[in-house]
Design a protein around this motif. Structure first.
Motif, PDB file in Angstrom:
ATOM      1  N   UNK A   1      40.044  17.084  19.899  1.00  0.00           N
ATOM      2  CA  UNK A   1      40.011  16.953  18.444  1.00  0.00           C
ATOM      3  C   UNK A   1      41.387  17.027  17.784  1.00  0.00           C
ATOM      4  N   UNK A   2      42.430  17.403  18.531  1.00  0.00           N
ATOM      5  CA  UNK A   2      43.725  17.647  17.902  1.00  0.00           C
ATOM      6  C   UNK A   2      44.831  16.825  18.545  1.00  0.00           C
ATOM      7  N   UNK A   3      45.926  16.712  17.823  1.00  0.00           N
ATOM      8  CA  UNK A   3      47.127  16.059  18.346  1.00  0.00           C
ATOM      9  C   UNK A   3      48.012  17.056  19.087  1.00  0.00           C
ATOM     10  N   UNK A   4      47.994  18.303  18.622  1.00  0.00           N
ATOM     11  CA  UNK A   4      48.733  19.385  19.274  1.00  0.00           C
ATOM     12  C   UNK A   4      47.802  20.570  19.441  1.00  0.00           C
ATOM     13  N   UNK A   5      47.760  21.127  20.646  1.00  0.00           N
ATOM     14  CA  UNK A   5      46.998  22.344  20.913  1.00  0.00           C
ATOM     15  C   UNK A   5      47.985  23.463  21.215  1.00  0.00           C
ATOM     16  N   UNK A   6      47.878  24.567  20.469  1.00  0.00           N
ATOM     17  CA  UNK A   6      48.706  25.748  20.695  1.00  0.00           C
ATOM     18  C   UNK A   6      47.821  26.826  21.300  1.00  0.00           C
TER      19      UNK A   6
END
Length: 349
Positions: A107-112
């Motif tokens: 669902x995201x462009x960046x996962x932290x």
């Protein structure tokens, strides 16, 4: 209330400072879909980037008064200054972590990811989501789509050990770790080095680990029992680098009229009169660093290291613990901090 100036100051010396300052007045975007993440260093398209933050599992969620809570402060700061959609994922058990990282990656462009161990699940998810980038905090992953942010915990722990040795009456200090991760080992070794540096006549550090899995960070009762064993062996200052388990250690210290040292967040307020200080690990700074660099198109894969020089580590001094620390002893601690920052003193691990 988040002090945005404090968080931005915490990024001093990092390449992102100028970009972050330029983003200072932006508000959080809505929940509309965003374009896939561009190549590293490229400018983003008009739609705001989607950034997911996956916390370490905890029954306390974000409000664990420790590692997760510091990360949550970074998320809140990012919401105040970045044009990005930030979503949070809160596993309550370790079994939920892989699924939440998989969902976040889809669902995201960046996962932290927040905390050691989650990086292993991110490695598994990454091939299924080639457009997604990952920033893993407190772990090291050497892969093209990964940025690793770690801390020089030994530097902050060194100052804590020096301080503890200066107030100890028994010459025996205690160290309690949740489990032997690389970060906890850096805490342990730095604390012992600081104790040797500050102790007159050879200060001894007694050491215990609560467990060998992530459960070692989630058991306050076990933390209390292990801290009581250290106290029974003569330790009169206990540094607990053990997540929520540390809460039990602080209780034991309070019950037995000895001192304790908190970790990650400023925990001085928990047991006033017991907490000598807290070794602050600026997870908030790491989260804000990762999110802001991605939002500004400056995110790069590879390692980043935060220590005293970058204000990624530090000791807490406030009205709760100031009466416990002699002025001349704090001056010694501050002199050691300055020596580490300038490179005149290197904390070996």
């Amino acid at each position: 209330m988040i002090d945005r100036r404090r968080l931005i100051t915490g990024l001093a010396g990092l390449p992102l400072v100028a970009a972050l300052a330029a983003l200072g007045g932006r508000a959080q975007a809505g929940d509309e879909d965003a374009a896939p993440a561009p190549a590293e260093g490229a400018a983003h398209k008009a739609s705001p980037p989607r950034i997911a933050v996956v916390y370490s599992s905890s029954v306390a969620g974000k409000l664990d008064k420790s590692f997760n809570q510091s990360a949550a402060e970074g998320v809140e700061a990012a919401r105040q200054v970045l044009e990005a959609t930030l979503r949070e994922y809160l596993p309550t058990t370790p079994q939920e972590e892989p699924e939440m990282i998989e969902r976040a990656a889809a669902e995201a462009d960046l996962v932290i990811t927040i905390g050691y161990g989650l990086h292993t699940f991110a490695i598994v998810s990454a091939p299924r989501h080639p457009a997604t980038r990952f920033t893993v905090i407190d772990a090291e992953v050497d892969r093209p789509a990964f940025q690793s942010i770690t801390f020089r915990e030994q530097e902050g722990a060194f100052l804590a050990g020096l301080l503890a040795a200066g107030v100890s009456r028994t010459g025996r200090l205690g160290f309690l770790g949740g489990m032997p991760t690389p970060g906890i080992e850096r805490f342990r070794k730095g604390y012992a080095a600081g104790a040797r540096h500050g102790g007159a006549g050879g200060t001894i550090v007694l050491e215990k680990m609560i467990g060998t899995t992530q459960a070692g960070f989630q058991n306050p009762f076990a933390g209390m029992l292990e801290a009581e064993a250290l106290i029974a062996a003569g330790a009169d200052v206990i540094f607990a680098a053990a997540g929520r388990s540390g809460l039990g250690a602080y209780q034991a210290a309070s019950d037995n009229h000895v001192l304790a040292i908190g970790v990650d967040s400023n925990q001085n307020f928990l047991f006033p009169g017991t907490m000598l200080t807290s070794v602050i690990k600026r997870v908030d700074t790491a989260v804000l660093q990762a999110a802001a660099s991605f939002a500004s198109g400056q995110w790069q894969p590879g390692p980043l290291s935060l220590g005293l020089r970058e204000e990624g580590m530090g000791l807490a001094l406030d009205h709760h613990n100031r009466p416990l620390i002699p002025t001349d002893l704090w001056q010694r601690v501050d002199a050691a901090r300055e020596a580490i920052v300038t490179g005149r003193l290197v904390v070996e691990i």
